[in-house]
Each structure stands twice: as structure tokens, then as C-alpha cells.
Design an enzyme around this catalytic site. Structure first.
Site, PDB file in Angstrom:
ATOM      1  N   CYS A   1      52.363  13.795  43.458  1.00 31.03           N
ATOM      2  CA  CYS A   1      50.764  14.854  43.027  1.00 31.03           C
ATOM      3  C   CYS A   1      50.069  14.188  42.155  1.00 31.03           C
ATOM      4  O   CYS A   1      50.406  13.985  40.048  1.00 31.03           O
ATOM      5  CB  CYS A   1      51.583  16.032  42.480  1.00 31.03           C
ATOM      6  SG  CYS A   1      50.302  17.007  41.822  1.00 31.03           S
TER       7      CYS A   1
ATOM      8  N   CYS B   1      48.341  17.403  39.363  1.00 31.76           N
ATOM      9  CA  CYS B   1      49.310  17.868  38.433  1.00 31.76           C
ATOM     10  C   CYS B   1      50.313  17.414  38.552  1.00 31.76           C
ATOM     11  O   CYS B   1      51.374  16.293  38.422  1.00 31.76           O
ATOM     12  CB  CYS B   1      48.329  18.573  38.672  1.00 31.76           C
ATOM     13  SG  CYS B   1      48.337  19.951  40.362  1.00 31.76           S
ATOM     14  N   SER B   2      51.595  18.137  39.119  1.00 38.18           N
ATOM     15  CA  SER B   2      52.558  17.973  39.245  1.00 38.18           C
ATOM     16  C   SER B   2      54.081  18.430  40.218  1.00 38.18           C
ATOM     17  O   SER B   2      54.490  19.074  39.938  1.00 38.18           O
ATOM     18  CB  SER B   2      53.551  18.037  37.987  1.00 38.18           C
ATOM     19  OG  SER B   2      53.093  19.362  36.981  1.00 38.18           O
ATOM     20  N   CYS B   3      52.767  18.698  41.539  1.00 35.86           N
ATOM     21  CA  CYS B   3      53.426  19.818  42.330  1.00 35.86           C
ATOM     22  C   CYS B   3      54.600  19.299  43.234  1.00 35.86           C
ATOM     23  O   CYS B   3      55.087  18.146  42.813  1.00 35.86           O
ATOM     24  CB  CYS B   3      52.493  19.883  43.107  1.00 35.86           C
ATOM     25  SG  CYS B   3      50.855  20.773  42.865  1.00 35.86           S
TER      26      CYS B   3
END
Lengths: 202, 215
Positions: free
Chosen positions: A107, A110-112
Site C-alpha cells: 500500500c 498508507c498501510s492497507c
């Protein structure tokens, strides 16, 4: 927000540990947060929801061709058959590694990450370095992780930019014939389900 | 619009701690995550607004991961009128438990509850699997989920997901504005030109219809 005005968060202590404590105190005092709920949330992601869930999904797909077909057709429903569903796993897609194609997930914005099957993402997945490099130089990243690709194997990187979450199905390792689901699941690491490891390796 | 969070393709060093198995390295990491989840349950914002709050942080590039989560949370609490600046500065009067607060007993069901982003409303899809599309020339202002590295590039639709909540409007509390969502595949050569590592490698992104035009 104009630059001559500080952001509201600057009213909190800057030391992160003190900041967390201050935020908690304020929210509990105001009746907005139940400290027991915080403990329950932390305990759930520390101990209950983690890559062991995804490993069970992968092991089942290796043993049960009908399950694997359902998983590749509609991963959200197939994964829910094993009881794994919810927050950050609302729209799952399973992608299968083959001798022709190696998949890996990132991702960049962000940090999906697919929480119901893999838990909270590890620090490296959330690092600026992985987010920056995975899309442009996936082969260098894989080499850094110690993944040796097969001759002629292509790489496909899935950048999770919406609410779709990806689970990599690693290839079943040679010599695993006859193992039961639990033994197979033990061969499936978290990194293997992100695509930065192969099954059967740590 | 700096898009400090839009990291794909930037030069960077070695990836840290690749075999790390620790979920929370220190107590405040766990607390930062849990506070975000518990406050999310208050219903004063949505997931796109929480991502937007983090990526707008002036100190995005220097804050660590969970510092971003705490700073974004604090800003949202004030912006949405849940907590005042005075209260954030420490002047908090004790109040009874809010009806909206997440109770410990409800945590298991709250975590496992499926709240899809798929909607039955919104426009019909303009594209189908196999179609070639070109992404818009630059990510839009605000919370746009088109990474800069894939702007203005030609790809092929490989999956069609139905209409999903559009982050651009949802993050600003301007409505869900559901739009067709597709997975679009780009070749490494299309994205990186001669810097591509290997011919035949591919990249896929999940992109909403307003992010693309027919190629």
C-alpha cells in the site's frame, strides 16, 4: 489550515508515550472511551487475529480444490466460511502464485492490509522504504527478502489503493504431500501471504 | 498539495526488520491503534477522513507511523467537535459514559462486523474488463487515491468491483458519491520506462471511474 496556526495535536505532549497516555486520559474522562475496550482491542490483535488465520485459508486451498475455486472466485465469502471476516477485510481478493507469476502486495499511500486474515501489518510493511520501492523495484525488494524467483517467472505487484484487500496464495512446497491442514498451515508465514517469502521458509 | 504520503517509486534504502513477528513493539503503539479504533466507533468520521487527517499532517515525513495515528486522531477529535482544544490541552471535566462509546463486551462483534464499501447506487460502469484506460494527468486535490506514479498512464482493466464509496468526497464529509471501482493493470515499462526491472512485470491499482478516461 494556515501555517501560522499550530495543528490541534500540538496541544498534547510531544513525547509519544506521554501523548498516548494524555489522549487516553482525556477520552476516558469525557466518557468517550472505555479503558476495558482498549484492552480488548489490543488483546484481540495481539493474540487472536493474525497470520495464523490466513495460513489456515492457504492450507485449506492446497487441500480442497473446491474451496480453492471458491476462494479465487469470491475470496470474501470463501474466507468467511472459516470464520474470518470484518474490519479491513470487507472486499477480499486472493491472488495465486504460479511458476509463471509471483504476486506481492503493498500500500504505497498508507498501510492497507487484510486484517482479518493477517492481523496488524508489520513495521516493515508500513515503512517508507517498502512503500516507496515495492512498486518500482519489486525484484530488488524480493532479493532483499531472500526470495529467489523461478526462471521466467513474472512479478505482479498489487498496490492496495481502495478497500479491496489482497491475500497471496503461495505455491505449495514440494515434499508437503500427505501433510494435514495444520501441518501445511505451519509452512505458511505472514510474509509468504504478502508475497515477500515463499511457503516453507521463515 | 504536497502529497508527502504518496511514496510509490521514490528512492529509498533497505527495508527494516523483515522477519519481525512482534505485533506491538511498545505499549503506546498498541494504545495509539486502540484509541483510533475506539474513537472511530463514535461515528464522528469515516475511514477516508481518518486517512486524510494523517496524510495532511504538516510533519508527515518526520512522524513515526503510530505518531501519525495519534496526531491525526487528535486533529480529527477537535475538527469534528468531539474534544475542544482546551480539553486537549488538559482541562477535562469528568463526564458520564457516552452512549456512543465502544464497550469492551462489544469489541469482538465490532471487529468482525462486515461494513461493505460496495453500494447499489451511483453511475453505470463506463468500462469493462479488457478495456484500455488512461488515468487522469495528476492526482486530484484533497484525498485522492490515485498515486502520482500512475497518473497519466495507460493500463488495462482486469477486475470490476461494482460501485464503491469515493474517498475524495467521503474524506471531506461531502457524501459517499459511489463510483465504479476497477483494478487496472499497468506494465512496468509503462510506469517506469527504461528503469523498469523486467519486461512483462506488472502493477495493479484499484481505481475509481473518475480517475480514468478511455485510452
Amino acid at each position: 489550515m494556515p501555517h501560522d496556526h499550530s495543528e490541534p495535536h500540538s496541544l498534547l505532549p510531544s513525547d509519544p508515550e506521554l501523548r498516548a497516555r494524555a489522549l487516553e486520559t482525556i477520552l476516558v474522562q469525557k466518557g468517550l472511551v472505555d479503558p476495558a475496550a482498549l484492552s480488548a482491542l489490543i488483546d484481540t490483535y495481539q493474540n487472536e487475529i493474525g497470520p495464523q488465520n490466513g495460513a489456515q485459508v492457504v492450507a485449506r486451498s492446497w487441500l480442497d480444490p473446491a474451496f480453492k475455486a471458491r476462494l479465487l472466485a469470491d475470496a470474501t465469502s470463501a474466507i468467511a466460511e472459516l470464520g474470518f471476516e470484518g474490519r479491513q477485510g470487507e472486499h477480499m481478493v486472493a491472488v495465486e502464485n504460479t511458476p509463471e507469476m509471483h504476486n506481492m502486495v503493498v500500500c504505497t499511500l498508507c498501510s492497507c492490509y487484510p486484517w482479518p486474515v493477517l492481523g496488524i501489518p508489520p513495521a516493515w510493511y508500513k515503512s517508507d522504504e517498502y512503500r516507496a520501492r515495492a512498486v518500482k523495484e519489486p525484484r530488488a525488494v524480493l532479493a532483499e527478502f531472500g526470495v529467489a524467483l523461478l526462471a521466467g517467472q513474472k512479478v505482479r505487484v498489487w498496490d492496495s489503493s481502495a478497500e479491496v484487500r489482497y491475500l497471496v496464495l503461495p505455491m505449495r512446497p514440494a515434499g508437503s504431500e500427505g501433510l494435514n491442514e495444520a501441518a501445511l498451515a505451519a509452512l505458511v508465514s505472514r510474509n509468504a501471504m504478502i508475497g515477500t517469502a515463499l511457503a516453507g521458509t521463515a | 498539495m504536497t502529497r508527502a504520503h504518496d511514496l510509490g517509486g521514490r528512492p529509498a534504502g533497505d527495508i527494516p526488520e523483515k522477519d519481525d513477528a512482534v505485533v506491538f513493539h511498545v505499549g503506546w503503539h498498541a494504545k495509539a491503534l486502540a484509541l483510533n479504533l475506539a474513537c472511530g466507533a463514535l461515528g464522528a468520521w469515516n475511514i477516508d477522513a481518518s486517512r486524510f487527517a494523517r496524510e495532511q499532517l504538516r510533519d508527515y515525513a518526520t512522524l513515526s507511523y503510530y505518531e501519525k495515528w495519534m496526531a491525526g486522531l487528535a486533529n480529527l477529535l477537535v475538527e469534528r467537535g468531539v474534544v475542544s482544544e482546551a480539553e486537549l490541552a488538559g482541562e477535562v471535566a469528568k463526564a458520564p459514559r457516552s452512549d456512543k462509546s465502544l464497550h469492551a463486551g462489544d469489541v469482538p462483534s465490532a471487529i468482525r462486523k462486515v461494513i461493505p464499501y460496495l453500494r447499489s447506487s451511483g453511475p453505470a460502469p463506463h468500462f469493462q474488463v479488457g478495456d484500455r484506460v488512461r488515468t487522469v494527468p495528476a492526482p486530484g486535490a484533497g484525498h485522492c487515491r490515485l498515486p502520482a506514479y500512475a497518473a497519466g498512464r495507460v493500463g488495462t482493466i482486469i477486475l470490476s468491483h461494482g460501485n464503491h464509496v469515493l474517498p475524495n468526497s467521503n474524506a471531506r464529509f461531502q457524501g459517499e458519491n459511489p463510483q465504479p471501482l476497477y483494478t487496472v493493470e499497468f506494465t512496468a515499462a509503462e510506469l517506469w520506462g527504461e528503469a523498469a526491472e523486467a519486461t512483462g512485470d506488472a502493477m495493479s491499482l484499484d481505481l475509481w471511474q473518475p480517475y480514468m478516461r478511455p485510452a
